[in-house]
Design a protein around this motif. Sequence first.
Motif, PDB file in Angstrom:
ATOM      1  N   ARG A 178       0.713  -1.281   0.003  1.00 33.83           N
ATOM      2  CA  ARG A 178      -0.029  -0.067  -0.150  1.00 33.83           C
ATOM      3  C   ARG A 178       0.713   1.248   0.000  1.00 33.83           C
ATOM      4  N   VAL A 179       0.830   2.074  -1.114  1.00 36.94           N
ATOM      5  CA  VAL A 179       1.650   3.086  -1.279  1.00 36.94           C
ATOM      6  C   VAL A 179       0.878   4.440  -0.531  1.00 36.94           C
ATOM      7  N   GLY A 180       1.824   4.976   0.399  1.00 39.09           N
ATOM      8  CA  GLY A 180       1.182   6.118   1.020  1.00 39.09           C
ATOM      9  C   GLY A 180       0.759   5.562   2.575  1.00 39.09           C
ATOM     10  N   ASP A 181       1.108   4.534   3.151  1.00 41.30           N
ATOM     11  CA  ASP A 181       0.526   4.041   4.156  1.00 41.30           C
ATOM     12  C   ASP A 181       1.386   4.450   5.481  1.00 41.30           C
ATOM     13  N   ASP A 182       2.257   5.158   5.408  1.00 41.48           N
ATOM     14  CA  ASP A 182       3.029   5.824   6.645  1.00 41.48           C
ATOM     15  C   ASP A 182       2.972   7.008   6.947  1.00 41.48           C
ATOM     16  N   VAL A 183       2.340   7.247   7.985  1.00 43.13           N
ATOM     17  CA  VAL A 183       1.900   8.708   8.376  1.00 43.13           C
ATOM     18  C   VAL A 183       2.970   9.123   9.475  1.00 43.13           C
ATOM     19  N   THR A 184       3.949   8.633   9.823  1.00 37.60           N
ATOM     20  CA  THR A 184       4.992   9.273  10.749  1.00 37.60           C
ATOM     21  C   THR A 184       6.485   9.485  10.112  1.00 37.60           C
ATOM     22  N   CYS A 185       6.718   8.759   9.191  1.00 42.23           N
ATOM     23  CA  CYS A 185       8.107   8.880   8.500  1.00 42.23           C
ATOM     24  C   CYS A 185       8.547  10.033   8.348  1.00 42.23           C
ATOM     25  N   LEU A 186       7.808  11.101   7.699  1.00 48.07           N
ATOM     26  CA  LEU A 186       8.250  12.435   7.438  1.00 48.07           C
ATOM     27  C   LEU A 186       8.768  13.245   8.583  1.00 48.07           C
ATOM     28  N   TYR A 187       8.150  13.027   9.903  1.00 47.04           N
ATOM     29  CA  TYR A 187       8.417  13.575  10.945  1.00 47.04           C
ATOM     30  C   TYR A 187       9.554  13.090  11.753  1.00 47.04           C
TER      31      TYR A 187
END
Length: 268
Positions: free
Chosen positions: A136-145
């Motif tokens: 699932r592409v777009g499934d990580d909501v924390t890696c950017l931070y």
Amino acid sequence: MQGHWVLLALCWLEQLCVAQNLKPQIANPKLATNNPTLTTIALEKPFCVFDDSLSPGSSYVVYLYAMADSASTVSSAVTDNSSKPLNTTFQDTNGGQLGPYRAALFNVPNCESPPLLADVVNVKKVSDVLKQYLFRVGDDVTCLYDPNFPGACNPPLAEDTTYRFKYILVDVVAGVVKDQTLWSDPMKTRRVKQSSTIDTWPGRRSGGMIVITSILSTFMFLLVVGFLASIFFFVMASGETSTEMTHESQTTQQAVPSSQGSSEGVNQ
């Protein structure tokens, strides 16, 4: 141009042709419902896509690249001049708007012993089966931070945006690309539905909703009728009891003087 002829020569030797005629596919709706979502798109992993490019004794990984769709997407390269994969990130490319970014890397799917699709109905195995079959592409909501996040960052996609995807096979030791697929067909994330556009007209309701509403309305009607009937009978019963008590009281009062009169007559 020289690289083009080298690629043709390798295709002639049947080393690169198979994968380069294939594209990443959106996940089967039976395996991934509600796909795409507002910020994710589930893809099928490349099972049996790179098998002809695998050499015994070598180690490989699969990279997944994503890019917002544009007229130049299908010709966008994911390698540098030395055939090494690009290390561009989501931030470097403004979420894929400026070029392809590496969204994921994982082991080459095992074509010889894939997970059993029959296990999808098994509650204990379904999660593992889906992880092996899908990504699932777009499934990580924390890696950017997370400044120390290891590996490829796979943050949420933009809503109502069209993307394309590409798989590549990378030789871990040499660090070069051994094979790659075509860019996928365009895939678009969903957009938020404005409340003002939601149709509330009863005619749009499904047959099931209408049946359920009718049944609930009937039950409510019967409940109200039963409640009113119970009040009516209670009032009627109370009235009859009051009348009986009044009648008995009057009868008693009439009987007492008569009894007294009879007693006086006897005494005289």
